[in-house]
Design a protein around this motif. Structure first.
Motif, mmCIF file in Angstrom:
data_model
loop_
_atom_site.group_PDB
_atom_site.id
_atom_site.type_symbol
_atom_site.label_atom_id
_atom_site.label_comp_id
_atom_site.label_asym_id
_atom_site.label_seq_id
_atom_site.Cartn_x
_atom_site.Cartn_y
_atom_site.Cartn_z
ATOM 1 N N MET A 175 24.034 41.889 48.306
ATOM 2 C CA MET A 175 24.987 42.719 49.034
ATOM 3 C C MET A 175 26.024 42.227 49.233
ATOM 4 N N GLU A 176 27.143 43.100 48.885
ATOM 5 C CA GLU A 176 29.006 42.559 48.875
ATOM 6 C C GLU A 176 29.127 42.409 50.613
ATOM 7 N N GLU A 177 29.685 40.569 50.482
ATOM 8 C CA GLU A 177 30.257 40.930 52.540
ATOM 9 C C GLU A 177 31.851 41.063 52.983
ATOM 10 N N LEU A 178 32.745 41.584 51.648
ATOM 11 C CA LEU A 178 33.361 41.608 51.775
ATOM 12 C C LEU A 178 33.535 43.340 51.927
ATOM 13 N N SER A 179 34.799 43.616 52.592
ATOM 14 C CA SER A 179 35.099 45.257 51.911
ATOM 15 C C SER A 179 36.378 44.816 50.798
ATOM 16 N N LEU A 180 35.697 46.226 49.883
ATOM 17 C CA LEU A 180 36.799 46.415 48.743
ATOM 18 C C LEU A 180 36.647 47.586 48.464
ATOM 19 N N PRO A 181 38.372 47.613 47.851
ATOM 20 C CA PRO A 181 38.816 47.145 46.967
ATOM 21 C C PRO A 181 39.539 45.672 47.614
ATOM 22 N N ILE A 182 39.556 45.104 47.907
ATOM 23 C CA ILE A 182 40.525 43.483 48.720
ATOM 24 C C ILE A 182 41.691 43.759 48.010
ATOM 25 N N THR A 183 42.320 42.510 48.632
ATOM 26 C CA THR A 183 43.850 42.472 48.178
ATOM 27 C C THR A 183 44.150 41.342 48.566
ATOM 28 N N ALA A 184 43.376 40.725 47.233
ATOM 29 C CA ALA A 184 43.999 39.185 46.956
ATOM 30 C C ALA A 184 44.300 39.037 45.127
ATOM 31 N N GLY A 185 44.856 38.528 45.233
ATOM 32 C CA GLY A 185 45.732 37.874 43.633
ATOM 33 C C GLY A 185 44.083 37.410 42.979
ATOM 34 N N CYS A 186 44.172 37.334 41.631
ATOM 35 C CA CYS A 186 43.354 36.585 40.640
ATOM 36 C C CYS A 186 43.774 35.969 39.346
ATOM 37 N N SER A 187 43.886 34.822 38.924
ATOM 38 C CA SER A 187 43.573 34.146 37.708
ATOM 39 C C SER A 187 43.523 34.228 36.271
ATOM 40 N N LYS A 188 41.807 34.284 37.340
ATOM 41 C CA LYS A 188 40.821 34.365 36.198
ATOM 42 C C LYS A 188 41.623 35.080 34.700
ATOM 43 N N ILE A 189 42.345 36.332 34.055
ATOM 44 C CA ILE A 189 43.231 36.829 33.331
ATOM 45 C C ILE A 189 43.751 36.005 32.675
ATOM 46 N N GLU A 190 44.602 35.089 33.658
ATOM 47 C CA GLU A 190 45.432 33.786 32.326
ATOM 48 C C GLU A 190 45.062 33.038 31.732
ATOM 49 N N LYS A 191 43.713 32.821 32.111
ATOM 50 C CA LYS A 191 43.502 31.738 31.181
ATOM 51 C C LYS A 191 42.356 31.936 30.237
ATOM 52 N N LYS A 192 41.457 33.103 29.914
ATOM 53 C CA LYS A 192 40.311 33.055 28.952
ATOM 54 C C LYS A 192 40.918 33.844 28.748
ATOM 55 N N VAL A 193 40.461 35.249 27.864
ATOM 56 C CA VAL A 193 39.793 36.514 26.495
ATOM 57 C C VAL A 193 38.584 36.850 26.458
ATOM 58 N N GLU A 194 38.147 37.697 26.841
ATOM 59 C CA GLU A 194 37.353 37.843 25.989
ATOM 60 C C GLU A 194 37.068 38.879 24.864
ATOM 61 N N CYS A 249 38.566 45.461 38.896
ATOM 62 C CA CYS A 249 38.820 44.734 40.334
ATOM 63 C C CYS A 249 38.681 45.293 41.114
ATOM 64 N N SER A 250 38.251 46.358 41.172
ATOM 65 C CA SER A 250 38.342 47.180 43.095
ATOM 66 C C SER A 250 37.291 46.807 43.213
ATOM 67 N N LYS A 251 35.694 46.965 42.713
ATOM 68 C CA LYS A 251 35.080 46.393 42.706
ATOM 69 C C LYS A 251 34.191 45.012 42.975
ATOM 70 N N CYS A 252 35.235 43.673 42.806
ATOM 71 C CA CYS A 252 34.871 42.211 42.632
ATOM 72 C C CYS A 252 35.601 41.751 43.196
ATOM 73 N N SER A 253 35.146 40.774 44.075
ATOM 74 C CA SER A 253 35.078 39.620 44.827
ATOM 75 C C SER A 253 35.803 38.437 44.827
ATOM 76 N N ASP A 254 35.471 38.102 43.379
ATOM 77 C CA ASP A 254 35.533 36.256 43.266
ATOM 78 C C ASP A 254 36.991 36.343 43.055
ATOM 79 N N TYR A 255 37.286 34.933 42.651
ATOM 80 C CA TYR A 255 38.525 35.121 42.082
ATOM 81 C C TYR A 255 39.835 35.109 42.810
ATOM 82 N N ILE A 256 39.526 35.064 44.486
ATOM 83 C CA ILE A 256 40.105 35.015 45.322
ATOM 84 C C ILE A 256 41.475 34.196 45.434
#
Length: 263
Positions: A175-194, A249-256
């Motif tokens: 269960m997601e504990e935060l209300s989505l979508p959150i307003t938060a930055g994410c640096s994950k996509i700046e360091k890695k590519v798949e 991203c609207s459903k993600c709460s990682d890398y806040i």
């Protein structure tokens, strides 16, 4: 023919190059874990052509890439018998690797063979545990049998399993504990590519279905994709915390992270 001049000697990039790249050599996995996006639907069985894997490696070698290269995404690398030849190719080109595995195929012989390549990071993900004590027992058993800490790579263990997140809404076991979508930055996509097995370059490691595709290695150079207009916009948006602009991203709460500017 590759040029003698590094990409970074010719232009000033708008942001740093990725520190890691995952090239999914095949689509197979020997497991079907409930906490993994793979469990939500069947996946075609396919292998990335060897020539396509080599294409990206040559592009990285041409710019004297100093980061780490792996061959996983949503696969288990040792289900592909070509994996050792890919590590060998990286060694030939002076490229460094990292390895992520569930450990099911590891033997002492395999580990010894892996130690001859340019593997700088070795990550073992342990899933089959119910208590902290059982997890530790499995860690100890792997170490006793394989001595993974005795080699010159940086060794890590991931405590995998049901404690993983909701994979940006793809997996509903948590269960997601935060209300989505959150307003938060994410640096994950700046360091890695798949890169998926089909050649699609995707937004991040949660983009299982390639809904935010940024390019295709079959037709483009990986460096051009990384510095392309799509990636530049993604990075700019997520620095501002605009997760709402992207379905994933609207459903993600990682890398806040705090946003770079007010929105």
């Amino acid at each position: 023919m590759p040029s003698n001049k590094s990409f970074f000697e010719m232009i000033t990039p708008p942001y740093p190059l990725f520190e890691k790249i995952s090239i999914e050599c095949n689509s197979f996995c020997n497991r079907n874990c409930s906490f993994c996006t793979r469990s939500t639907e069947s996946r075609e069985k396919a292998r990335m052509p060897e020539a396509l894997v080599h294409k990206v490696l040559y592009e990285l070698a041409e710019i004297k890439y100093q980061g780490l290269i792996s061959f996983h995404f949503y696969n288990e690398v040792f289900t592909d018998k070509r994996i050792f030849s890919f590590f060998e190719k990286c060694k030939e080109l002076g490229l460094n690797n990292y390895l992520f595995t569930n450990g099911d195929y590891l033997t002492r012989e395999t580990v010894e063979k892996l130690s001859t390549y340019n593997i700088k990071e070795f990550t073992l993900s342990i899933y089959d545990w119910k208590t902290d004590e059982e997890f530790q027992e499995k860690c100890d058993a792997f170490e006793e049998e394989l001595k993974l800490k005795d080699y010159p790579w940086n060794f890590y263990i991931v405590k995998g399993g049901e404690n993983f997140g909701n994979r940006a809404g793809y997996v509903q076991h948590k269960m997601e504990e935060l209300s989505l979508p959150i307003t938060a930055g994410c640096s994950k996509i700046e360091k890695k590519v798949e890169v998926r097995y089909d050649g699609s370059v995707v937004m991040c490691c949660l983009d299982y279905h390639a809904i935010h595709k940024i390019g295709d290695i079959r037709h483009e150079n990986i460096i051009d994709i990384w510095y392309g207009s799509i990636r530049q916009k993604q990075i700019a948006d997520l620095r501002k915390g605009l997760r709402k602009c992207y379905k994933l991203c609207s459903k993600c709460s990682d890398y806040i992270q705090e946003v770079a500017v007010d929105v």
